[in-house]
Design a protein around this motif. Structure first.
Motif, PDB file in Angstrom:
ATOM      1  N   GLN A  94       0.827  -1.325  -0.080  1.00  0.00           N
ATOM      2  CA  GLN A  94       0.048  -0.026  -0.065  1.00  0.00           C
ATOM      3  C   GLN A  94       0.816   1.339   0.148  1.00  0.00           C
ATOM      4  OE1 GLN A  94      -2.426   1.097   3.400  1.00  0.00           O
ATOM      5  NE2 GLN A  94      -4.163   1.070   2.189  1.00  0.00           N
ATOM      6  N   SER A  95       1.999   1.216   0.643  1.00  0.00           N
ATOM      7  CA  SER A  95       2.828   2.353   0.703  1.00  0.00           C
ATOM      8  C   SER A  95       3.403   2.587  -0.530  1.00  0.00           C
ATOM      9  CB  SER A  95       3.821   2.127   1.730  1.00  0.00           C
ATOM     10  OG  SER A  95       3.446   2.159   3.079  1.00  0.00           O
ATOM     11  N   GLY A  96       3.784   1.551  -1.138  1.00  0.00           N
ATOM     12  CA  GLY A  96       4.441   1.578  -2.698  1.00  0.00           C
ATOM     13  C   GLY A  96       3.488   2.079  -3.575  1.00  0.00           C
ATOM     14  N   LEU A  97       2.325   1.576  -3.479  1.00  0.00           N
ATOM     15  CA  LEU A  97       1.210   2.369  -4.321  1.00  0.00           C
ATOM     16  C   LEU A  97       0.688   3.837  -4.190  1.00  0.00           C
ATOM     17  CD1 LEU A  97      -1.433  -0.576  -4.359  1.00  0.00           C
ATOM     18  CD2 LEU A  97      -0.213   0.271  -6.144  1.00  0.00           C
ATOM     19  N   PHE A  98       0.956   4.201  -2.912  1.00  0.00           N
ATOM     20  CA  PHE A  98       1.024   5.812  -2.534  1.00  0.00           C
ATOM     21  C   PHE A  98       1.853   6.441  -3.161  1.00  0.00           C
ATOM     22  CE2 PHE A  98      -1.278   4.692   1.485  1.00  0.00           C
ATOM     23  CZ  PHE A  98      -2.764   4.937   0.994  1.00  0.00           C
ATOM     24  N   ALA A  99       3.291   5.761  -3.209  1.00  0.00           N
ATOM     25  CA  ALA A  99       4.264   6.432  -3.921  1.00  0.00           C
ATOM     26  C   ALA A  99       4.334   6.314  -5.356  1.00  0.00           C
ATOM     27  CB  ALA A  99       5.787   5.710  -3.401  1.00  0.00           C
ATOM     28  N   MET A 100       3.718   5.548  -5.890  1.00  0.00           N
ATOM     29  CA  MET A 100       3.420   5.477  -7.361  1.00  0.00           C
ATOM     30  C   MET A 100       2.656   6.683  -7.661  1.00  0.00           C
ATOM     31  SD  MET A 100       2.951   1.270  -8.342  1.00  0.00           S
ATOM     32  CE  MET A 100       4.009   0.435  -7.827  1.00  0.00           C
ATOM     33  N   ALA A 101       1.503   6.859  -7.063  1.00  0.00           N
ATOM     34  CA  ALA A 101       0.591   7.881  -7.227  1.00  0.00           C
ATOM     35  C   ALA A 101       1.249   9.356  -7.120  1.00  0.00           C
ATOM     36  CB  ALA A 101      -0.785   7.936  -6.311  1.00  0.00           C
ATOM     37  N   ALA A 102       2.244   9.206  -6.137  1.00  0.00           N
ATOM     38  CA  ALA A 102       2.753  10.494  -6.066  1.00  0.00           C
ATOM     39  C   ALA A 102       3.958  10.921  -7.034  1.00  0.00           C
ATOM     40  CB  ALA A 102       3.751  10.559  -4.625  1.00  0.00           C
ATOM     41  N   VAL A 103       4.541   9.738  -7.644  1.00  0.00           N
ATOM     42  CA  VAL A 103       5.469   9.713  -8.894  1.00  0.00           C
ATOM     43  C   VAL A 103       4.846  10.386  -9.694  1.00  0.00           C
ATOM     44  CG1 VAL A 103       6.882   8.548 -10.610  1.00  0.00           C
ATOM     45  CG2 VAL A 103       7.128   8.293  -7.713  1.00  0.00           C
TER      46      VAL A 103
END
Length: 375
Positions: A36-45
């Motif tokens: 989930q944290s990685g998906l948040f990071a993807m959206a931020a990227v």
């Protein structure tokens, strides 16, 4: 070996393939928290790359990025959601297929940017920043009061993404196993997020390496010189603003899919400042730097939250203990990072990567050719 292969093996491409393999394999090893944290990071990227194209490449300041993220998130919720509730709490929605709803949400964010593009084409610097800042407050008012579309203060639940009948969420098909690993909603959504990030990065890379990228850089460096060279300055400013909004819409829609519920509080001024921090830390005008800083800024509070019990001076959220919470500590840390970047490394993470020492190369000619002897 061709020259292209040589550059890939000896340059940044040497880390590209291993990094891609690690990202593809993570759902088989990482827990739900880290996925989930990685998906948040993807959206931020995705959102940070869009803002980098506007602010870093074109030199246009925007403080309203959170507004367009909200347009993408709530656009997806409304396009994919179905009517429900009764009385004042009745919600509206079109009930479209999720993939179509995602595309329309991105287009809606771009259309919102298009409506404001004439302003973006005429204003510059702080003037555009103040104009876009107003969008955040207008958006907050609309999100809190348009109950039928946004759900008001309580927000709305998000319909899961479906690709050709395959749901990227827990449920159908239930008990899905891949190489003996159960694949739930986060594992399925992970690869959808990776595909979106790859598309966003490749599109930005091709844009910057083509004539539009050169024109945008010329507008940033000197509007007078760009106009003399035949670059329509206002048109390129407007186009950069619309492209940035499209990226924000895609990031916002992915963020909604990860959160599974969107609330107005998420899309406040703090979110816009977070994105400005990302592109400053990463290096203005650098797509790779913006992506790396987005991962750093997004994952830092997640890491601090996950290890708050083991780290000194931190008070776990809701514990009532003295000391900063993980979220507050994360803001202190990347606030200090901004100060350090502005004073010691103005070009950010991208500049530090370019300045790294490289091994000296010795040519065969130097080794094999005998030195001339002077009498």
């Amino acid at each position: 070996m061709s020259d292209l292969l040589k550059r890939a093996v000896g340059g940044p491409g040497a880390l590209l393939l291993p990094g891609a393999l690690v990202l593809l394999a993570l759902p088989f090893y990482a827990t739900g928290f880290w996925l989930q944290s990685g998906l948040f990071a993807m959206a931020a990227v995705i959102g940070a790359v869009g803002l980098s194209l506007l602010t870093g490449t074109t030199g246009q300041l925007s403080l309203g990025h959170a507004f367009f993220l909200a347009v993408g998130a709530y656009g997806y919720v409304w396009f994919s959601g179905r009517p429900g509730g009764t009385g004042p709490a009745r919600l509206t929605g079109l009930g479209l297929p999720p993939l179509l709803a995602f595309v329309l949400a991105v287009a809606l964010a771009g259309a919102a940017g298009g409506l404001l593009s004439p302003i973006a084409g005429r204003l510059r610097g702080m003037y555009l920043g103040v104009a876009t800042l107003a969008l955040v407050f207008i958006g907050q008012h609309v999100m809190l009061n348009a109950h039928a579309v946004t759900g008001g203060y309580n927000g709305r639940s998000v319909a899961p993404m479906e690709l050709f009948g395959f749901a990227l969420a827990d449920g159908s098909p239930s008990g899905l196993l891949v190489l003996g690993v159960p694949f739930g909603g986060l594992e399925r959504l992970w690869y959808f997020g990776l595909a979106l990030v790859a598309i966003a990065l490749l599109t930005a890379r091709n844009l910057l390496r083509g004539r539009p990228g050169l024109a945008l850089g010329a507008v940033r460096d000197s509007e007078v010189a760009a106009a003399v060279m035949g670059v329509p300055v206002a048109r390129y400013r407007s186009a950069a603003f619309v492209v940035s909004c499209l990226y924000a819409g895609a990031g916002g829609a992915l963020l909604a899919l990860v959160f599974r519920r969107v609330v107005p509080e998420t899309f406040g001024l703090v979110l816009s400042i977070d994105y400005l921090a990302m592109i400053v830390i990463g290096g203005l005008g650098s797509v790779g730097g913006a992506a790396a800083a987005a991962v750093l800024v997004t994952l830092l509070p997640q890491v601090l939250t996950g290890y708050a019990d083991d780290l000194p001076l931190l008070a776990p959220a809701g514990s009532g203990s003295a000391g900063p919470t993980p979220g507050e500590a994360a803001r202190y840390l990347y606030g200090a990072a901004i100060v350090l970047v502005l004073t010691l490394a103005p070009q950010g993470l991208a500049g530090l990567a370019r300045r790294r020492p490289r091994p000296a190369r010795t040519t065969l000619t130097t080794l094999d050719t005998p030195q001339e002897q002077t009498p």
